[in-house]
Design a protein around this motif. Structure first.
Motif, PDB file in Angstrom:
ATOM      1  N   ARG A 129      54.551 -21.923   7.149  1.00 57.83           N
ATOM      2  CA  ARG A 129      52.942 -22.688   6.746  1.00 57.83           C
ATOM      3  C   ARG A 129      52.488 -22.127   8.118  1.00 57.83           C
ATOM      4  O   ARG A 129      50.912 -22.486   8.476  1.00 57.83           O
ATOM      5  CB  ARG A 129      53.400 -24.357   6.873  1.00 57.83           C
ATOM      6  N   LEU A 130      52.989 -22.409   9.426  1.00 57.89           N
ATOM      7  CA  LEU A 130      52.612 -21.632  11.257  1.00 57.89           C
ATOM      8  C   LEU A 130      51.756 -20.562  10.639  1.00 57.89           C
ATOM      9  O   LEU A 130      50.005 -20.237  10.920  1.00 57.89           O
ATOM     10  CB  LEU A 130      53.161 -20.756  11.392  1.00 57.89           C
ATOM     11  N   GLU A 131      51.956 -19.654   9.471  1.00 61.69           N
ATOM     12  CA  GLU A 131      51.341 -18.270   9.054  1.00 61.69           C
ATOM     13  C   GLU A 131      50.132 -18.573   8.637  1.00 61.69           C
ATOM     14  O   GLU A 131      49.319 -17.884   8.797  1.00 61.69           O
ATOM     15  CB  GLU A 131      52.348 -17.600   8.724  1.00 61.69           C
ATOM     16  N   MET A 132      50.547 -19.492   7.602  1.00 62.19           N
ATOM     17  CA  MET A 132      49.262 -19.449   7.051  1.00 62.19           C
ATOM     18  C   MET A 132      48.414 -20.348   7.517  1.00 62.19           C
ATOM     19  O   MET A 132      47.096 -20.026   7.628  1.00 62.19           O
ATOM     20  CB  MET A 132      49.641 -20.727   5.925  1.00 62.19           C
ATOM     21  N   MET A 133      48.242 -21.480   8.383  1.00 60.73           N
ATOM     22  CA  MET A 133      46.829 -22.012   9.142  1.00 60.73           C
ATOM     23  C   MET A 133      46.396 -21.134  10.330  1.00 60.73           C
ATOM     24  O   MET A 133      45.613 -21.596  10.362  1.00 60.73           O
ATOM     25  CB  MET A 133      47.887 -23.527   9.694  1.00 60.73           C
ATOM     26  N   LYS A 134      47.610 -20.146  10.745  1.00 59.18           N
ATOM     27  CA  LYS A 134      46.670 -19.180  11.553  1.00 59.18           C
ATOM     28  C   LYS A 134      46.091 -18.240  10.755  1.00 59.18           C
ATOM     29  O   LYS A 134      44.651 -18.338  11.410  1.00 59.18           O
ATOM     30  CB  LYS A 134      48.054 -18.132  11.681  1.00 59.18           C
ATOM     31  N   ASN A 135      46.469 -17.858   9.801  1.00 55.50           N
ATOM     32  CA  ASN A 135      45.192 -17.341   9.307  1.00 55.50           C
ATOM     33  C   ASN A 135      44.031 -18.230   8.432  1.00 55.50           C
ATOM     34  O   ASN A 135      43.309 -17.143   8.299  1.00 55.50           O
ATOM     35  CB  ASN A 135      46.043 -16.614   7.407  1.00 55.50           C
ATOM     36  N   HIS A 136      43.953 -19.375   8.304  1.00 56.96           N
ATOM     37  CA  HIS A 136      43.532 -20.289   7.762  1.00 56.96           C
ATOM     38  C   HIS A 136      42.600 -20.378   8.972  1.00 56.96           C
ATOM     39  O   HIS A 136      41.004 -20.260   8.538  1.00 56.96           O
ATOM     40  CB  HIS A 136      44.123 -21.050   7.333  1.00 56.96           C
ATOM     41  N   LYS A 137      42.425 -20.117  10.225  1.00 53.66           N
ATOM     42  CA  LYS A 137      41.890 -20.731  11.271  1.00 53.66           C
ATOM     43  C   LYS A 137      41.239 -19.847  11.553  1.00 53.66           C
ATOM     44  O   LYS A 137      39.679 -19.532  11.550  1.00 53.66           O
ATOM     45  CB  LYS A 137      42.460 -20.897  12.133  1.00 53.66           C
ATOM     46  N   LYS A 138      41.784 -18.360  10.830  1.00 57.67           N
ATOM     47  CA  LYS A 138      40.567 -17.120  11.109  1.00 57.67           C
ATOM     48  C   LYS A 138      39.885 -17.128  10.637  1.00 57.67           C
ATOM     49  O   LYS A 138      38.519 -16.660  10.858  1.00 57.67           O
ATOM     50  CB  LYS A 138      41.346 -15.756  11.302  1.00 57.67           C
ATOM     51  N   ALA A 139      40.417 -17.386   9.237  1.00 54.50           N
ATOM     52  CA  ALA A 139      39.490 -17.137   8.153  1.00 54.50           C
ATOM     53  C   ALA A 139      38.137 -18.389   8.383  1.00 54.50           C
ATOM     54  O   ALA A 139      36.584 -18.034   8.315  1.00 54.50           O
ATOM     55  CB  ALA A 139      40.007 -17.513   6.655  1.00 54.50           C
ATOM     56  N   VAL A 140      38.467 -18.501   8.955  1.00 53.15           N
ATOM     57  CA  VAL A 140      37.840 -20.699   9.012  1.00 53.15           C
ATOM     58  C   VAL A 140      36.483 -19.962  10.523  1.00 53.15           C
ATOM     59  O   VAL A 140      35.679 -20.189  10.381  1.00 53.15           O
ATOM     60  CB  VAL A 140      37.911 -22.075   9.446  1.00 53.15           C
ATOM     61  N   LEU A 141      37.335 -19.578  11.367  1.00 56.38           N
ATOM     62  CA  LEU A 141      36.771 -18.934  12.558  1.00 56.38           C
ATOM     63  C   LEU A 141      35.333 -18.150  12.058  1.00 56.38           C
ATOM     64  O   LEU A 141      33.974 -17.598  12.226  1.00 56.38           O
ATOM     65  CB  LEU A 141      37.389 -18.584  13.370  1.00 56.38           C
ATOM     66  N   ALA A 142      35.989 -16.931  11.437  1.00 52.98           N
ATOM     67  CA  ALA A 142      34.544 -15.827  10.608  1.00 52.98           C
ATOM     68  C   ALA A 142      33.635 -16.383   9.574  1.00 52.98           C
ATOM     69  O   ALA A 142      32.710 -15.996  10.639  1.00 52.98           O
ATOM     70  CB  ALA A 142      36.153 -14.778   9.897  1.00 52.98           C
ATOM     71  N   GLU A 143      33.734 -18.076   8.839  1.00 49.22           N
ATOM     72  CA  GLU A 143      33.083 -18.227   8.481  1.00 49.22           C
ATOM     73  C   GLU A 143      32.109 -19.138   9.536  1.00 49.22           C
ATOM     74  O   GLU A 143      31.034 -19.649   9.116  1.00 49.22           O
ATOM     75  CB  GLU A 143      33.350 -19.292   7.758  1.00 49.22           C
ATOM     76  N   ILE A 144      32.232 -20.061  10.277  1.00 52.91           N
ATOM     77  CA  ILE A 144      31.664 -20.379  11.340  1.00 52.91           C
ATOM     78  C   ILE A 144      31.066 -19.645  12.038  1.00 52.91           C
ATOM     79  O   ILE A 144      29.524 -19.620  12.327  1.00 52.91           O
ATOM     80  CB  ILE A 144      32.574 -21.378  12.272  1.00 52.91           C
ATOM     81  N   ALA A 145      31.229 -18.165  12.595  1.00 56.34           N
ATOM     82  CA  ALA A 145      30.248 -17.448  12.690  1.00 56.34           C
ATOM     83  C   ALA A 145      29.944 -16.659  12.247  1.00 56.34           C
ATOM     84  O   ALA A 145      28.273 -16.442  12.496  1.00 56.34           O
ATOM     85  CB  ALA A 145      31.399 -16.255  13.497  1.00 56.34           C
ATOM     86  N   MET A 146      30.237 -16.471  11.044  1.00 61.22           N
ATOM     87  CA  MET A 146      29.071 -15.557   9.878  1.00 61.22           C
ATOM     88  C   MET A 146      27.523 -16.929   9.797  1.00 61.22           C
ATOM     89  O   MET A 146      26.568 -16.471   9.697  1.00 61.22           O
ATOM     90  CB  MET A 146      29.502 -15.733   8.772  1.00 61.22           C
ATOM     91  N   MET A 147      28.448 -18.360   9.667  1.00 64.51           N
ATOM     92  CA  MET A 147      26.767 -18.793   9.542  1.00 64.51           C
ATOM     93  C   MET A 147      26.107 -19.486  10.683  1.00 64.51           C
ATOM     94  O   MET A 147      24.909 -19.627  11.049  1.00 64.51           O
ATOM     95  CB  MET A 147      26.971 -20.677   9.130  1.00 64.51           C
ATOM     96  N   THR A 148      26.702 -19.016  11.944  1.00 62.84           N
ATOM     97  CA  THR A 148      25.658 -19.343  13.010  1.00 62.84           C
ATOM     98  C   THR A 148      25.392 -18.094  13.344  1.00 62.84           C
ATOM     99  O   THR A 148      23.554 -18.492  13.930  1.00 62.84           O
ATOM    100  CB  THR A 148      27.220 -19.590  13.897  1.00 62.84           C
ATOM    101  N   GLU A 149      25.880 -17.073  12.975  1.00 68.75           N
ATOM    102  CA  GLU A 149      25.032 -16.069  13.359  1.00 68.75           C
ATOM    103  C   GLU A 149      23.242 -15.842  11.736  1.00 68.75           C
ATOM    104  O   GLU A 149      22.754 -15.602  12.403  1.00 68.75           O
ATOM    105  CB  GLU A 149      25.643 -14.302  12.649  1.00 68.75           C
ATOM    106  N   SER A 150      24.015 -16.551  10.926  1.00 69.21           N
ATOM    107  CA  SER A 150      22.528 -16.121   9.816  1.00 69.21           C
ATOM    108  C   SER A 150      21.833 -17.627  10.803  1.00 69.21           C
ATOM    109  O   SER A 150      20.867 -17.574   9.985  1.00 69.21           O
ATOM    110  CB  SER A 150      23.644 -16.660   8.285  1.00 69.21           C
ATOM    111  N   LEU A 151      22.165 -18.899  11.053  1.00 74.65           N
ATOM    112  CA  LEU A 151      21.680 -19.515  11.342  1.00 74.65           C
ATOM    113  C   LEU A 151      20.054 -19.078  12.132  1.00 74.65           C
ATOM    114  O   LEU A 151      19.220 -19.177  12.678  1.00 74.65           O
ATOM    115  CB  LEU A 151      22.273 -20.710  12.813  1.00 74.65           C
ATOM    116  N   LYS A 152      20.891 -18.295  12.937  1.00 70.80           N
ATOM    117  CA  LYS A 152      19.818 -17.626  13.789  1.00 70.80           C
ATOM    118  C   LYS A 152      18.575 -17.101  13.338  1.00 70.80           C
ATOM    119  O   LYS A 152      17.198 -17.327  13.319  1.00 70.80           O
ATOM    120  CB  LYS A 152      19.930 -16.241  14.104  1.00 70.80           C
TER     121      LYS A 152
END
Lengths: 125, 125
Positions: free
Chosen positions: A83-106
């Motif tokens: 579960r820890l591994e899954m959540m860590k990976n998921h967190k990465k994916a979420v941060l990546a998605e937020i980063a992409m949206m933030t970038e596109s927002l520019k």
DNA sequence: TGTTGACTTAAACCTTGGTTTAAGTCGTAT
DNA sequence: ATACGACTTAAACCAAGGTTTAAGTCAACA
């Protein structure tokens, strides 16, 4: 112990009952109890599990992933590292998605600025 | 004027050709030229329009919305206010989604912390 | 001359994430 | 007794966003 009916849970989370039944069918709500008439009974534990499900859904985890996670929860303490591994990976994916949206927002902001300027210049003539 | 083939564009944006054809069919690529053999020719203008399409897609605008936007772009300067409104609304939606994900991320972080602690305590015994 | 390779199309197919429908079962208020 | 409201199910349906397939065209190379 207090139990909630499906309509209460639906109201509580502002989710259609059909979605709750769908999640149940998909295996996201194991251990869900039933009354003598076969009606679903949501315990406090189910409610907090549902909160987790919604949290994962809000961050775009697919149903299949949520199901895996829930299965591990049910399995108990032996799956904590998984579960820890899954959540860590998921967190990465979420941060990546937020980063992409933030970038596109520019790019969107750029358009907004450009359009505003254009309109302003139009009015000045 | 330089033109790009569909395979070049696909490689440039790392998108399947089938997706580009799908976007074309959906009306996201109007004014797309063709050579004598009927093959799509992407101009620099098309490329930058495609950048916009990808930006809107990255921020989860539905195809129908992107189509509307592109139609307004093609229609010209008379639609600038409409486009401004659309982008302002879209920006709001994107910010709301980022906020929701950021909020849900807290729940994920909480689990990560809890699982890490649990594992640590297990090792200490 | 023929056979690749890069393209074309329409149509069928697929997955995800539900929603809707139809028919039925309870418990309770009238 | 009956009728209503809250629930149940399986199965059908839906929309979005592609992807895959089958059949064809064309230019260039061997």
């Amino acid at each position: 112990m207090k139990f909630y009916s499906i309509s209460e849970v639906a109201a509580k989370f502002n989710i259609p009952e059909s979605t709750l039944r769908y999640y149940d069918k998909k295996g996201l709500l194991p251990l869900l109890e039933r009354d003598e008439a076969g009606r679903r009974l949501f315990s406090e534990d189910q409610i907090s599990l549902l909160e987790t499900i919604i949290c994962l859904k809000n961050t775009n985890m697919p149903i299949s992933g949520i199901k895996q996670y829930i299965e591990w929860v049910v399995e108990g303490a032996t799956t904590i590292e998984l579960r820890l591994e899954m959540m860590k990976n998921h967190k990465k994916a979420v941060l990546a998605e937020i980063a992409m949206m933030t970038e596109s927002l520019k790019g969107i902001d750029l358009k907004i600025t450009r359009y505003k300027k254009h309109i302003q210049e139009g009015k000045e003539k």
